[in-house]
Design an enzyme around this catalytic site. Structure first.
Site, mmCIF file in Angstrom:
data_model
loop_
_atom_site.group_PDB
_atom_site.id
_atom_site.type_symbol
_atom_site.label_atom_id
_atom_site.label_comp_id
_atom_site.label_asym_id
_atom_site.label_seq_id
_atom_site.Cartn_x
_atom_site.Cartn_y
_atom_site.Cartn_z
ATOM 1 N N SER A 18 0.852 -1.195 0.000
ATOM 2 C CA SER A 18 0.000 0.000 0.000
ATOM 3 C C SER A 18 0.880 1.234 0.000
ATOM 4 O O SER A 18 1.966 1.237 0.598
ATOM 5 C CB SER A 18 -0.907 0.015 1.238
ATOM 6 O OG SER A 18 -1.623 1.235 1.319
ATOM 7 N N TYR A 32 -2.065 -0.218 10.064
ATOM 8 C CA TYR A 32 -2.088 -0.582 8.642
ATOM 9 C C TYR A 32 -0.803 -0.134 7.957
ATOM 10 O O TYR A 32 -0.172 -0.903 7.220
ATOM 11 C CB TYR A 32 -3.307 0.050 7.971
ATOM 12 C CG TYR A 32 -3.501 -0.375 6.540
ATOM 13 C CD1 TYR A 32 -3.997 -1.637 6.235
ATOM 14 C CD2 TYR A 32 -3.207 0.486 5.489
ATOM 15 C CE1 TYR A 32 -4.184 -2.042 4.924
ATOM 16 C CE2 TYR A 32 -3.394 0.095 4.168
ATOM 17 C CZ TYR A 32 -3.887 -1.165 3.893
ATOM 18 O OH TYR A 32 -4.064 -1.564 2.592
#
Length: 267
Positions: A129, A142
């Protein structure tokens, strides 16, 4: 012979888009799902696999190799989102996120490397990501799990290159998928010190996902990487400003970049 592709988390979102695109290009695609029997209308076969369960990983991979005799491309796509003030995220949810986003992909790679080594060829693509390149407020866990996967890919890539195996990272930005619905988010607690700011940030994050790019862009990017004889270490796919934010982090002083992020999130 068609190249055999394994995509973890292939029943929805980015994984499904990649699987359908590669299937249409003539690849022998296998996707995974924790509950494949509940998935309808998949145009490629799904096998049962939970990246948090090492036994299920090894059984799924053994099944595919038994059916095809090889495994050419593995796409570590299964992942889960998580949001919240770090202080208020339960520790078990932090551990679960790392089990899914970090330890799971490691277990998958360890399971497929012997087959790829025996073939003297193979490609592993880890879906990370853009959030893994920076610590984002209320997305700390995250960012950390995806950033860890980026770094371990860099190291493992050098270890397996002598065996003819390639490994690369693909970092997407915001895409219009169902990830927001499936992620864990700490509740906005009435009376919490973070109540208003976190509530506002959570709504902004959901809007970014809803207005994100078409996941077919990721499918096309992955297909192009597969065609390369010597893939790069890192790829970024997403809106210009999301990719540009990584460049800014490299060139701006730390506190200037931090201030830019805080302004973006109205902190």
């Amino acid at each position: 012979m068609s190249k055999v592709v394994l995509i973890t988390g292939g029943s929805s979102g980015i994984g499904k888009s990649i699987g359908e695109f590669l299937h249409q290009k003539g690849f022998a695609v296998y996707g995974t799902s924790r509950n494949p029997d509940k998935v309808v209308h998949s145009i490629f076969p799904l096998v049962a696999l939970d990246v948090r369960d090492a036994k299920s990983i090894h059984l799924a991979i053994a099944k595919i190799i038994q059916e095809t005799g090889r495994l050419d491309i593995v796409i570590n796509n299964a992942g889960v989102g998580i949001t919240g003030p770090l202080e208020e995220i339960p520790m078990e949810e932090i551990k679960n996120n790392f089990e899914t986003n970090f330890f799971g992909p490691i277990e998958v790679m360890k399971a497929v490397l012997p087959q790829m080594r025996s073939q003297q060829s193979g490609l592993i693509i880890n879906i990370t990501s853009i959030a893994g390149y920076m610590g984002l407020p209320y997305r700390s866990v995250y960012s950390a799990s995806k950033g860890a996967l980026e770094l371990i890919t860099e190291a493992l890539r050098m270890e397996v290159k002598p065996f003819g195996i390639q490994i690369t990272n693909v970092a997407p930005g915001d895409f219009a998928t169902n990830i927001a619905a499936g992620r864990f988010h700490a509740p906005v607690t009435i009376g919490s010190a973070y109540e208003k700011v976190y509530g506002d940030v959570l709504r902004t994050m959901d809007q970014h996902v809803d207005s994100g790019s078409n996941p077919n862009e990721m499918a096309e990017a992955v297909y192009q990487i597969i065609q390369e004889t010597n893939p790069r270490i890192h790829y970024k796919v997403g809106a210009f400003m999301q990719k540009f934010s990584i460049i800014l982090k490299r060139i701006l002083p730390d506190k200037v970049y931090e201030k830019m992020l805080m302004n973006h999130y109205n902190l």
